[in-house]
Scaffold this motif. Structure first.
Motif, PDB file in Angstrom:
ATOM      1  N   ILE A 194      20.554  48.454  34.590  1.00  0.00           N
ATOM      2  CA  ILE A 194      21.148  48.687  36.062  1.00  0.00           C
ATOM      3  C   ILE A 194      21.017  46.957  36.563  1.00  0.00           C
ATOM      4  N   ASN A 195      20.881  46.249  36.212  1.00  0.00           N
ATOM      5  CA  ASN A 195      21.757  44.826  37.007  1.00  0.00           C
ATOM      6  C   ASN A 195      22.580  44.401  35.556  1.00  0.00           C
ATOM      7  N   ALA A 196      22.507  44.896  34.090  1.00  0.00           N
ATOM      8  CA  ALA A 196      24.108  44.147  33.612  1.00  0.00           C
ATOM      9  C   ALA A 196      25.019  45.116  34.042  1.00  0.00           C
ATOM     10  N   GLN A 197      25.148  46.061  34.635  1.00  0.00           N
ATOM     11  CA  GLN A 197      25.610  47.190  35.279  1.00  0.00           C
ATOM     12  C   GLN A 197      27.156  45.809  35.916  1.00  0.00           C
ATOM     13  N   PHE A 198      25.959  45.455  36.435  1.00  0.00           N
ATOM     14  CA  PHE A 198      27.330  44.923  37.823  1.00  0.00           C
ATOM     15  C   PHE A 198      27.558  43.015  37.725  1.00  0.00           C
ATOM     16  N   VAL A 199      27.040  42.581  36.944  1.00  0.00           N
ATOM     17  CA  VAL A 199      26.790  41.442  35.829  1.00  0.00           C
ATOM     18  C   VAL A 199      28.980  41.614  35.300  1.00  0.00           C
ATOM     19  N   GLY A 200      29.645  40.402  36.243  1.00  0.00           N
ATOM     20  CA  GLY A 200      30.517  40.585  35.944  1.00  0.00           C
ATOM     21  C   GLY A 200      31.369  39.203  36.618  1.00  0.00           C
ATOM     22  N   VAL A 243      29.083  37.374  39.498  1.00  0.00           N
ATOM     23  CA  VAL A 243      28.132  38.425  39.633  1.00  0.00           C
ATOM     24  C   VAL A 243      27.441  37.848  37.988  1.00  0.00           C
ATOM     25  N   LEU A 244      26.080  37.205  38.664  1.00  0.00           N
ATOM     26  CA  LEU A 244      25.606  36.452  36.552  1.00  0.00           C
ATOM     27  C   LEU A 244      24.488  36.559  36.964  1.00  0.00           C
ATOM     28  N   PRO A 245      23.790  36.751  35.395  1.00  0.00           N
ATOM     29  CA  PRO A 245      22.612  37.487  35.613  1.00  0.00           C
ATOM     30  C   PRO A 245      21.490  37.931  35.760  1.00  0.00           C
ATOM     31  N   ASP A 246      21.759  35.996  36.839  1.00  0.00           N
ATOM     32  CA  ASP A 246      20.331  36.052  36.819  1.00  0.00           C
ATOM     33  C   ASP A 246      20.001  35.585  38.330  1.00  0.00           C
ATOM     34  N   HIS A 247      20.481  36.579  39.117  1.00  0.00           N
ATOM     35  CA  HIS A 247      20.923  37.073  40.826  1.00  0.00           C
ATOM     36  C   HIS A 247      21.068  35.890  41.111  1.00  0.00           C
ATOM     37  N   THR A 248      22.155  35.424  40.534  1.00  0.00           N
ATOM     38  CA  THR A 248      23.194  34.528  41.713  1.00  0.00           C
ATOM     39  C   THR A 248      24.865  34.880  41.611  1.00  0.00           C
ATOM     40  N   LEU A 299      25.022  41.662  47.753  1.00  0.00           N
ATOM     41  CA  LEU A 299      25.685  40.418  47.705  1.00  0.00           C
ATOM     42  C   LEU A 299      25.311  39.354  49.438  1.00  0.00           C
ATOM     43  N   GLU A 300      24.649  37.673  48.941  1.00  0.00           N
ATOM     44  CA  GLU A 300      24.465  37.453  50.709  1.00  0.00           C
ATOM     45  C   GLU A 300      24.609  35.506  50.867  1.00  0.00           C
ATOM     46  N   ILE A 301      25.463  34.788  51.607  1.00  0.00           N
ATOM     47  CA  ILE A 301      24.414  33.714  51.401  1.00  0.00           C
ATOM     48  C   ILE A 301      24.367  33.388  52.841  1.00  0.00           C
ATOM     49  N   ASN A 302      23.201  32.578  52.908  1.00  0.00           N
ATOM     50  CA  ASN A 302      22.816  32.126  54.684  1.00  0.00           C
ATOM     51  C   ASN A 302      22.977  30.516  54.691  1.00  0.00           C
ATOM     52  N   THR A 303      24.214  30.667  55.227  1.00  0.00           N
ATOM     53  CA  THR A 303      25.435  29.048  55.492  1.00  0.00           C
ATOM     54  C   THR A 303      24.432  28.999  57.184  1.00  0.00           C
ATOM     55  N   GLU A 304      24.078  28.951  57.791  1.00  0.00           N
ATOM     56  CA  GLU A 304      23.847  28.328  58.662  1.00  0.00           C
ATOM     57  C   GLU A 304      23.302  27.150  59.292  1.00  0.00           C
ATOM     58  N   ASN A 305      22.196  27.049  58.086  1.00  0.00           N
ATOM     59  CA  ASN A 305      22.102  25.696  58.213  1.00  0.00           C
ATOM     60  C   ASN A 305      22.731  24.217  57.017  1.00  0.00           C
ATOM     61  N   LYS A 306      23.685  25.039  56.371  1.00  0.00           N
ATOM     62  CA  LYS A 306      23.662  24.091  54.519  1.00  0.00           C
ATOM     63  C   LYS A 306      24.908  23.798  55.474  1.00  0.00           C
ATOM     64  N   SER A 307      24.952  22.571  54.465  1.00  0.00           N
ATOM     65  CA  SER A 307      25.900  20.914  55.259  1.00  0.00           C
ATOM     66  C   SER A 307      27.506  21.432  54.832  1.00  0.00           C
ATOM     67  N   ILE A 308      28.135  21.560  55.417  1.00  0.00           N
ATOM     68  CA  ILE A 308      29.566  21.354  54.916  1.00  0.00           C
ATOM     69  C   ILE A 308      30.271  20.017  54.208  1.00  0.00           C
ATOM     70  N   PHE A 309      29.564  19.624  53.252  1.00  0.00           N
ATOM     71  CA  PHE A 309      30.022  17.977  52.521  1.00  0.00           C
ATOM     72  C   PHE A 309      29.453  18.378  51.541  1.00  0.00           C
ATOM     73  N   THR A 348      20.608  41.075  44.796  1.00  0.00           N
ATOM     74  CA  THR A 348      19.664  41.814  45.559  1.00  0.00           C
ATOM     75  C   THR A 348      19.912  43.323  44.757  1.00  0.00           C
ATOM     76  N   GLU A 349      18.842  44.037  43.991  1.00  0.00           N
ATOM     77  CA  GLU A 349      19.523  45.148  43.720  1.00  0.00           C
ATOM     78  C   GLU A 349      19.336  46.472  44.637  1.00  0.00           C
ATOM     79  N   GLU A 350      19.858  47.032  45.637  1.00  0.00           N
ATOM     80  CA  GLU A 350      19.632  47.725  46.561  1.00  0.00           C
ATOM     81  C   GLU A 350      19.196  49.017  46.101  1.00  0.00           C
ATOM     82  N   SER A 351      19.461  50.022  45.157  1.00  0.00           N
ATOM     83  CA  SER A 351      19.312  51.385  44.457  1.00  0.00           C
ATOM     84  C   SER A 351      20.230  50.917  43.425  1.00  0.00           C
ATOM     85  N   LYS A 352      19.795  51.978  42.426  1.00  0.00           N
ATOM     86  CA  LYS A 352      20.406  51.897  41.334  1.00  0.00           C
ATOM     87  C   LYS A 352      22.393  51.787  41.071  1.00  0.00           C
TER      88      LYS A 352
END
Length: 277
Positions: A18-24, A42-47, A72-82, A63-67
């Motif tokens: 299931i995961n492999a079908q999205f990796v690429g 989209v990498l096989p280590d879920h990143t 895919l999500e990035i939380n950038t609220e407190n991430k540095s711009i540098f 993360t897998e929502e269904s089959k």
């Protein structure tokens, strides 16, 4: 016991499939006619990694929502711009070099006195957006701390800013081992990134979770050697070039991250733009 083991192996194999079908790799098709489109890996280590045309790559988790759907999500609220790199070189010439990308401001303080309130300077004046080169300043104190302040949220510096501004303060410790420090600044990290990839038959639909027009795209497989190259490409090419020449380089993590209500600085900008009229 053998039956249980076989069933468990089949279950793991099914999940992996299931995961492999999205990796690429995928094209986001956002570049237009004359500009290269951004690429999504989209990498096989879920990143996952997004290479923006002309921008610093973004990294996140999926993360897998269904089959047939992943999120895919990035939380950038407190991430540095540098990102900060320490470079070994001539110890008599200690400096910090800034490599901005896009129009964004930053406040900086270089000091070793931990008892006094740090004095921050704006890195650039209001018109610095017309400049497209690196900027360098010398450091008098070898054991100083480098403090960088960036607003928590993106701010349009062409407007009148209402102070105080909720900001993050990142403290980096300078040392005798390294004589040069390179700071790469990129405003892309402030941009939220939340999408879904849905598989329908043999096509993949990339959908912004906030709405927007879906992108129908194909998927290319990623080989192991390609994954290694992708991750190496996350480092700025200038730093990669130094490492290939045998220069010792180390990426620095902040020794302290604090939140502050940042008031309007009274110091003059570190760099003054001289724009052509």
């Amino acid at each position: 016991m053998k039956l249980f083991t076989s069933a468990f192996i089949l279950f793991i194999a099914a999940i992996t499939n299931i995961n492999a079908q999205f990796v690429g790799s995928y094209s986001l098709k956002d570049g237009g006619v004359d500009i290269q489109s951004s690429s999504l890996f989209v990498l096989p280590d879920h990143t996952f990694i997004v290479f923006y045309a002309g921008g610093t790559p973004l990294q996140g988790n999926w993360t897998e929502e269904s089959k047939d759907k992943i999120k895919l999500e990035i939380n950038t609220e407190n991430k540095s711009i540098f990102s900060v790199y320490a470079i070994k070189g001539n110890p008599t010439n200690k400096n910090v070099q800034f490599s901005p990308s896009g129009q964004i401001n930053l406040y900086v303080s270089v000091s070793k006195n931990k008892l006094k309130q740090p004095v921050y300077q704006p890195l650039f004046d209001e018109k610095w957006g017309c400049l497209d080169r690196d900027f360098e300043t010398n450091i008098a104190d070898k054991k100083a701390e480098l403090k960088l302040v960036s607003p928590e949220k993106a701010i349009d510096f062409s407007d009148n800013i209402k102070y105080p501004v909720a900001s993050n303060v990142y403290t980096f410790q300078l040392s005798d081992k390294f004589s040069n420090y390179r700071i790469f600044i990129d405003p892309n990290v402030k941009a939220p990134f939340k999408i879904e990839i849905i598989k329908q038959n043999e096509k993949y639909i990339i959908q912004d979770t906030k709405g927007g027009k879906p992108i129908v795209t194909d998927r290319d497989d990623i080989a192991e050697e390609m994954i290694t190259k992708i991750k190496a490409a996350l480092m700025p090419w200038q730093i990669n070039d130094l490492m290939r020449k045998g220069v010792e380089v180390e990426m620095l993590n902040p020794v302290k991250v604090e939140k502050t209500e940042f008031n309007k600085p009274t110091e003059k900008p570190l760099f003054i733009a001289k724009c052509e009229q």
